[in-house]
Design an enzyme around this catalytic site. Structure first.
Site, PDB file in Angstrom:
ATOM      1  N   GLU A 144       4.935  -9.849  14.874  1.00 18.65           N
ATOM      2  CA  GLU A 144       4.181 -10.332  16.036  1.00 18.65           C
ATOM      3  C   GLU A 144       4.150 -11.871  16.033  1.00 18.65           C
ATOM      4  O   GLU A 144       4.364 -12.509  17.042  1.00 18.65           O
ATOM      5  CB  GLU A 144       2.772  -9.754  15.972  1.00 18.65           C
ATOM      6  CG  GLU A 144       2.056  -9.812  17.288  1.00 18.65           C
ATOM      7  CD  GLU A 144       0.653  -9.243  17.174  1.00 18.65           C
ATOM      8  OE1 GLU A 144       0.342  -8.570  16.167  1.00 18.65           O
ATOM      9  OE2 GLU A 144      -0.134  -9.494  18.105  1.00 18.65           O
ATOM     10  N   ARG A 181       0.815  -1.220   0.000  1.00 18.36           N
ATOM     11  CA  ARG A 181       0.000   0.000   0.000  1.00 18.36           C
ATOM     12  C   ARG A 181       0.843   1.263   0.000  1.00 18.36           C
ATOM     13  O   ARG A 181       0.405   2.309  -0.471  1.00 18.36           O
ATOM     14  CB  ARG A 181      -0.975  -0.020   1.183  1.00 18.36           C
ATOM     15  CG  ARG A 181      -2.154  -0.936   0.911  1.00 18.36           C
ATOM     16  CD  ARG A 181      -2.983  -1.089   2.147  1.00 18.36           C
ATOM     17  NE  ARG A 181      -2.266  -1.886   3.131  1.00 18.36           N
ATOM     18  CZ  ARG A 181      -2.821  -2.749   3.955  1.00 18.36           C
ATOM     19  NH1 ARG A 181      -4.113  -2.914   3.932  1.00 18.36           N
ATOM     20  NH2 ARG A 181      -2.104  -3.436   4.811  1.00 18.36           N
TER      21      ARG A 181
HETATM   22  P1  AMP Z   1       3.523  -2.149  11.688  1.00 16.27           P
HETATM   23  O1  AMP Z   1       4.779  -2.861  11.241  1.00 16.27           O
HETATM   24  O2  AMP Z   1       2.971  -2.721  12.965  1.00 16.27           O
HETATM   25  O3  AMP Z   1       3.745  -0.648  11.808  1.00 16.27           O
HETATM   26  O4  AMP Z   1       2.386  -2.406  10.582  1.00 16.27           O
HETATM   27  C1  AMP Z   1       2.720  -2.814   9.284  1.00 16.27           C
HETATM   28  C2  AMP Z   1       1.618  -2.609   8.274  1.00 16.27           C
HETATM   29  O5  AMP Z   1       0.451  -3.336   8.659  1.00 16.27           O
HETATM   30  C3  AMP Z   1       1.158  -1.193   8.066  1.00 16.27           C
HETATM   31  O6  AMP Z   1       1.947  -0.484   7.142  1.00 16.27           O
HETATM   32  C4  AMP Z   1      -0.262  -1.375   7.533  1.00 16.27           C
HETATM   33  O7  AMP Z   1      -0.255  -1.551   6.126  1.00 16.27           O
HETATM   34  C5  AMP Z   1      -0.704  -2.672   8.221  1.00 16.27           C
HETATM   35  N1  AMP Z   1      -1.557  -2.419   9.404  1.00 16.27           N
HETATM   36  C6  AMP Z   1      -1.252  -2.641  10.694  1.00 16.27           C
HETATM   37  N2  AMP Z   1      -2.276  -2.329  11.519  1.00 16.27           N
HETATM   38  C7  AMP Z   1      -3.269  -1.879  10.717  1.00 16.27           C
HETATM   39  C8  AMP Z   1      -4.621  -1.377  10.953  1.00 16.27           C
HETATM   40  N3  AMP Z   1      -5.161  -1.286  12.181  1.00 16.27           N
HETATM   41  N4  AMP Z   1      -5.351  -0.996   9.882  1.00 16.27           N
HETATM   42  C9  AMP Z   1      -4.831  -1.075   8.620  1.00 16.27           C
HETATM   43  N5  AMP Z   1      -3.596  -1.547   8.334  1.00 16.27           N
HETATM   44  C10 AMP Z   1      -2.817  -1.938   9.361  1.00 16.27           C
END
Ligand code: AMP
Length: 181
Positions: free
Chosen positions: A103, A66
């Site tokens: 995770e 995205r």
């Molecule tokens: P993170 O590495 O935890 O910052 O998350 C990685 C990716 O997961 C982000 O760039 C989003 O594309 C997706 N993501 C995580 N949490 C959400 C959420 N609540 N809603 C939409 N996309 C999410």
């Protein structure tokens, strides 16, 4: 449902919120609904350009998948090269990679080695920053490849997941932020 802590009505109205996706307890912020509204989509790109014009960046990097959607028009408007950060096995040229812990389990991201030039100042673009784990791995990969990637810009931030702590050494910008409900 997710309280807005950095307010932006135009964007809030354009972001669809879906409860319990992809699993129970997660409130999913859907950016496909931004893409459906050209006014909101172009607002995102305009804001990114305003933030980074005349800052001396040499390239834009973006995270599969995205992040690509926002980074491509942003890089074009900035007149900068665009570096794709992809999951392992997708890039055909010589790559450099980084393994990182998620995770559940782990993941590997790659960039084309030739896309990085020593000392390049790179801004990383993604759609949403949650824990910041993916962004941090991306910044480390770019820096290990010889760049000076210290900046991140994302459309949506979820600060209650504490990405600011994980990315304390970096400059993180968002266009809208949501707190826990
Ligand atoms: P993170 O590495 O935890 O910052 O998350 C990685 C990716 O997961 C982000 O760039 C989003 O594309 C997706 N993501 C995580 N949490 C959400 C959420 N609540 N809603 C939409 N996309 C999410």
């Amino acid at each position: 449902m997710g309280e807005i802590v950095k307010k932006n009505n135009l964007l809030d109205n354009a972001i669809r919120k879906i409860k319990d996706f992809p699993k129970e307890g997660i409130l999913f912020y859907d950016i496909t609904s931004i893409l459906q509204k050209p006014e909101a989509f172009s607002y995102c790109i305009d804001e990114m350009v305003k933030t980074y014009e005349n800052t001396g960046m040499n390239a834009v990097a973006c995270i599969e998948a995205r992040g690509f959607l926002f980074a491509a028009p942003f890089a074009l408007r900035m007149g900068l090269p665009l570096i794709l950060i992809r999951k392992k096995g997708k890039l055909p040229g010589k790559t450099i990679e980084k393994r990182f812990v998620l995770e559940y389990g782990e993941d590997v991201i790659q960039i084309h080695r030739d896309d990085i030039h020593s000392g390049d100042k790179i801004v990383v673009v993604d759609d949403l920053i949650a824990t910041g784990g993916t962004v941090k791995a991306s910044l480390e990969l770019l820096n290990e490849a010889g760049a000076k990637a210290v900046d991140v810009i994302c459309v949506i931030g979820l600060p209650f997941l504490r990405y600011n702590e994980l990315l304390a050494d970096y400059n993180v910008q968002t266009l809208i932020e949501y707190d826990r409900e």
